[in-house]
Design a protein around this motif. Structure first.
Motif, PDB file in Angstrom:
ATOM      1  N   ALA A 100       0.821  -1.215   0.000  1.00 39.90           N
ATOM      2  CA  ALA A 100       0.000   0.000   0.000  1.00 39.90           C
ATOM      3  C   ALA A 100       0.850   1.258   0.000  1.00 39.90           C
ATOM      4  O   ALA A 100       0.450   2.281  -0.571  1.00 39.90           O
ATOM      5  N   THR A 101       2.009   1.207   0.620  1.00 40.77           N
ATOM      6  CA  THR A 101       2.837   2.412   0.705  1.00 40.77           C
ATOM      7  C   THR A 101       3.991   2.425  -0.294  1.00 40.77           C
ATOM      8  O   THR A 101       4.700   3.417  -0.371  1.00 40.77           O
ATOM      9  N   SER A 102       4.185   1.378  -1.043  1.00 39.85           N
ATOM     10  CA  SER A 102       5.324   1.323  -1.963  1.00 39.85           C
ATOM     11  C   SER A 102       5.225   2.371  -3.061  1.00 39.85           C
ATOM     12  O   SER A 102       6.242   2.915  -3.494  1.00 39.85           O
ATOM     13  N   ILE A 103       4.037   2.670  -3.507  1.00 42.31           N
ATOM     14  CA  ILE A 103       3.893   3.674  -4.563  1.00 42.31           C
ATOM     15  C   ILE A 103       4.155   5.073  -4.022  1.00 42.31           C
ATOM     16  O   ILE A 103       4.618   5.955  -4.739  1.00 42.31           O
ATOM     17  N   ILE A 104       3.917   5.279  -2.747  1.00 44.46           N
ATOM     18  CA  ILE A 104       4.135   6.585  -2.133  1.00 44.46           C
ATOM     19  C   ILE A 104       5.619   6.799  -1.836  1.00 44.46           C
ATOM     20  O   ILE A 104       6.118   7.917  -1.899  1.00 44.46           O
ATOM     21  N   ASP A 105       6.349   5.738  -1.519  1.00 55.64           N
ATOM     22  CA  ASP A 105       7.759   5.847  -1.167  1.00 55.64           C
ATOM     23  C   ASP A 105       8.643   6.252  -2.336  1.00 55.64           C
ATOM     24  O   ASP A 105       9.690   6.871  -2.144  1.00 55.64           O
ATOM     25  N   ASP A 106       8.262   5.910  -3.542  1.00 54.12           N
ATOM     26  CA  ASP A 106       9.069   6.251  -4.717  1.00 54.12           C
ATOM     27  C   ASP A 106       8.932   7.730  -5.029  1.00 54.12           C
ATOM     28  O   ASP A 106       7.843   8.293  -5.022  1.00 54.12           O
ATOM     29  N   GLU A 107      10.064   8.363  -5.307  1.00 53.87           N
ATOM     30  CA  GLU A 107      10.024   9.762  -5.696  1.00 53.87           C
ATOM     31  C   GLU A 107       9.687   9.851  -7.171  1.00 53.87           C
ATOM     32  O   GLU A 107      10.212   9.112  -7.997  1.00 53.87           O
ATOM     33  N   ASP A 108       8.824  10.748  -7.490  1.00 56.12           N
ATOM     34  CA  ASP A 108       8.373  10.925  -8.862  1.00 56.12           C
ATOM     35  C   ASP A 108       9.201  12.020  -9.514  1.00 56.12           C
ATOM     36  O   ASP A 108       8.896  13.201  -9.401  1.00 56.12           O
TER      37      ASP A 108
END
Length: 56
Positions: A44-52
């Motif tokens: 659930a949080t893996s997409i948030i941890d990556d910097e865009d």
């Protein structure tokens, strides 16, 4: 051995109902299993941890 159409329809509807109920119970049990919590929280949080950022 010959089955009437209504007998086959009744059997398929009943089997399908019990199959879907059992499948739903298995999916809910898998989802709420305590040992899976860390894995689901990480997903659930893996997409948030990556910097865009743009790729260089």
């Amino acid at each position: 051995m010959e089955f009437a159409h209504n007998t086959l329809v009744w059997f398929s509807k009943s089997f399908g109902l019990f199959y879907l109920i059992a499948l739903s119970i298995v999916v809910v049990a898998y989802t709420y299993w305590p040992s899976k919590k860390k894995r689901f929280d990480q997903a659930a949080t893996s997409i948030i941890d990556d910097e865009d950022r743009p790729w260089r």
